[in-house]
Design a protein around this motif. Structure first.
Motif, short mmCIF file in Angstrom:
data_model
loop_
_atom_site.label_atom_id
_atom_site.label_comp_id
_atom_site.label_asym_id
_atom_site.label_seq_id
_atom_site.Cartn_x
_atom_site.Cartn_y
_atom_site.Cartn_z
N ILE A 1 103.21 -8.92 37.24
CA ILE A 1 101.93 -9.44 36.74
C ILE A 1 101.91 -10.80 37.53
O ILE A 1 101.09 -11.24 38.02
CB ILE A 1 101.85 -9.73 35.34
CG1 ILE A 1 101.78 -8.08 34.55
CG2 ILE A 1 100.83 -10.43 34.90
CD1 ILE A 1 100.49 -7.62 34.95
N ALA A 2 102.87 -11.45 37.77
CA ALA A 2 103.24 -12.72 38.07
C ALA A 2 102.88 -12.56 39.71
O ALA A 2 102.37 -13.52 40.29
CB ALA A 2 104.52 -13.29 38.24
N THR A 3 103.45 -11.46 40.44
CA THR A 3 102.94 -11.21 41.92
C THR A 3 101.46 -11.01 41.88
O THR A 3 100.64 -11.44 42.85
CB THR A 3 103.78 -10.15 42.38
OG1 THR A 3 105.00 -10.42 42.20
CG2 THR A 3 103.22 -9.93 43.86
N PHE A 4 100.93 -10.24 40.71
CA PHE A 4 99.45 -10.07 40.98
C PHE A 4 98.70 -11.38 40.73
O PHE A 4 97.79 -11.50 41.28
CB PHE A 4 99.10 -9.08 39.96
CG PHE A 4 97.76 -8.92 39.54
CD1 PHE A 4 96.95 -7.93 40.40
CD2 PHE A 4 96.86 -9.35 38.48
CE1 PHE A 4 95.36 -7.87 40.27
CE2 PHE A 4 95.52 -9.34 38.38
CZ PHE A 4 94.70 -8.65 39.15
N ILE A 5 99.23 -12.06 39.77
CA ILE A 5 98.44 -13.49 39.76
C ILE A 5 98.57 -14.23 41.17
O ILE A 5 97.53 -14.91 41.52
CB ILE A 5 98.97 -14.38 38.60
CG1 ILE A 5 98.70 -13.60 37.33
CG2 ILE A 5 98.62 -15.60 38.42
CD1 ILE A 5 99.49 -14.14 36.19
N SER A 6 99.44 -14.07 41.58
CA SER A 6 99.64 -14.94 43.13
C SER A 6 98.66 -14.40 44.12
O SER A 6 97.98 -14.85 44.69
CB SER A 6 101.00 -14.67 43.81
OG SER A 6 101.29 -15.56 44.75
N SER A 7 98.59 -12.97 43.87
CA SER A 7 97.53 -12.47 44.98
C SER A 7 96.58 -12.70 44.63
O SER A 7 95.29 -12.88 45.17
CB SER A 7 97.87 -10.78 45.32
OG SER A 7 97.48 -10.45 43.80
N LEU A 8 95.74 -12.91 43.18
CA LEU A 8 94.64 -13.24 42.83
C LEU A 8 94.16 -14.51 43.36
O LEU A 8 93.02 -14.92 43.53
CB LEU A 8 94.69 -13.22 41.37
CG LEU A 8 93.33 -13.63 40.33
CD1 LEU A 8 92.35 -12.58 40.89
CD2 LEU A 8 93.48 -13.59 39.00
N ILE A 9 95.27 -15.55 43.40
CA ILE A 9 95.05 -16.81 43.89
C ILE A 9 94.32 -16.51 45.40
O ILE A 9 93.43 -17.25 45.86
CB ILE A 9 96.19 -17.75 44.03
CG1 ILE A 9 96.59 -17.98 42.45
CG2 ILE A 9 96.03 -18.98 44.72
CD1 ILE A 9 98.08 -18.66 42.51
#
Length: 422
Positions: free
Chosen positions: A273-281
């Motif tokens: 999820i943390a990596t997904f949030i980073s990609s969302l940025i």
């Protein structure tokens, strides 16, 4: 060529500058992001498996940044239209070797030694030559949009790359992830050979974004290009205020790149999820970069310089509070996405605003040298403060304060009296 953005040049062919933008975005994603932006994805897997403290591992970024600064100093004196392809290809090859070496590393000193090669690649094969090429191919009337398209392209491609990288690490381990990064640089080498063309004059076409009268006047005598020489510009206080603001900005941005994902994990999110949030940025930044570029062309460089710094400070403040107030996570990443264009989108425009275009390639090199100075200390400082305090709240509060100072400095540097006037 008019001051509007068009697909084709005056000969009816697709304007070569668009190819420059696309290739620069690929290089930015596969090399720049591979070296810096994905470092946070590797931090916990590498430090956990090898038993390396977070602060000690972060220090390889500092070594990389020192090598980057030395490289930037050299290419600021040597880089020109006759050798840009050769320099990019040779240093890109060093980047491939560094990532292959990372994949076989077992001791912290392996990362430190290979960081030197990575720093050389970072300095001579990523943002500096690509920013110079984009600046050379797009004139002042459309340069804000061109820079924003370039950075937005990095975000768009990077969105997929970082998620693919995370899947590779989860399935094949961090060593497989580093080999993936090496393959990304390898893909870029033939593109550099084909598309690293210094300026429109080398293709015999007018530059997009120059004033109509400049286009009608025909080819420009290099000696008549308005702007300061490097020696003249470095005597101007505004230049140094702008350059030092770059240092302060990158203290924060380099920390975000390496410690953003761990911050979300410490706030209770899973690594996926943390990596997904980073990609969302990265997804959000596709839009925010375009908005920032449009706003700068519409309202001026000073507006963009101050506003982006202010957004960056607010976003960083949110990162400091996210462990206690998880609801701040998404507003914070939106503010961050509006703020981080201050580094690579806005900084070159500030240098052109203050110094003109005569030797803008040298000022961009100096700018990136100072950006690298921030990179030496930023991630390591935050990593050390994390080790001391046991969390990310204090480090991000400190960085938010630094960004407020950077905002004030940029407001001073881009005042009307400091704008270059022929």
């Amino acid at each position: 060529m008019t001051n509007k953005m068009k697909l084709r040049d005056e000969n009816g062919k697709i304007y070569f500058g668009w190819y420059i933008l696309i290739v620069s975005a690929l290089i930015g994603t596969l090399i720049y992001n591979g070296i810096i932006s994905t470092s946070g994805v590797f931090m916990l897997p590498v430090t956990t498996e090898l038993g390396i403290p977070v602060g000690a591992f972060s220090f390889y970024i500092s070594i990389l940044s020192v090598a980057n600064i030395i490289t930037l100093y050299i290419i600021s004196r040597k880089l020109n239209k006759n050798n840009i392809k050769k320099i990019m290809i040779i240093t890109g090859t060093l980047g491939v070797l560094s990532f292959v070496g990372f994949s076989f590393s077992t001791q912290i000193w392996h990362f430190y030694a290979l960081a030197v090669l990575q720093g050389i690649c970072f300095g001579a094969c990523t943002m500096t030559p690509c920013t110079i090429l984009v600046s050379n191919w797009f004139g002042p009337k459309v340069r804000g949009k061109a820079m924003s398209f370039y950075i937005a392209g990095i975000s768009l491609i990077g969105m997929g790359v970082i998620n693919i990288l995370n899947m590779i690490i989860m399935r094949s381990g961090w060593r497989g992830g580093y080999l993936f990064c090496a393959a990304g640089i390898l893909i870029c080498l033939p593109l550099m050979a084909k598309f690293a063309v210094w300026s429109p004059a080398d293709k015999g076409v007018a530059r997009m974004g120059d004033a109509e009268e400049a286009v009608e006047a025909g080819p420009v005598d290099p000696n008549a290009i308005p702007g300061y020489t490097a020696k003249e510009g470095l005597r101007k206080p505004a230049v140094w205020v702008a350059l030092i603001s770059c240092v302060l900005l990158v203290l924060a941005s380099s920390s975000m790149l390496q410690h953003g994902i761990p911050t979300f994990i410490m706030a209770g999110k899973s690594p996926t999820i943390a990596t997904f949030i980073s990609s969302l940025i990265s997804v959000i930044m596709i839009g925010t970069n375009l908005i920032v570029g449009w706003a700068i062309d519409k309202f001026g460089v000073r507006f963009g310089a101050v506003a982006t710094c202010a957004f960056f400070a607010l976003g960083t403040l949110g990162y400091a509070m996210v462990a206690d107030m998880p609801g701040l996570m998404y507003p914070s990443i939106i503010l961050y996405a509006f703020g981080v264009p201050a580094v690579n989108t806005v900084s070159p425009l500030i240098m052109a605003y203050i110094c003109g275009e005569k030797e803008i390639h040298k000022f961009i090199s100096y700018m990136n040298m100072l950006i690298a100075v921030g990179g030496i200390f930023g991630a390591a400082i935050v990593g050390t403060m994390f080790d001391v305090t046991g969390g990310y709240k204090v480090p991000w509060l400190v960085m938010a304060g630094i960004l407020v100072i950077a905002s004030i400095m940029r407001a001073v540097a881009t005042s009307r009296k400091n704008k270059y006037a022929a």
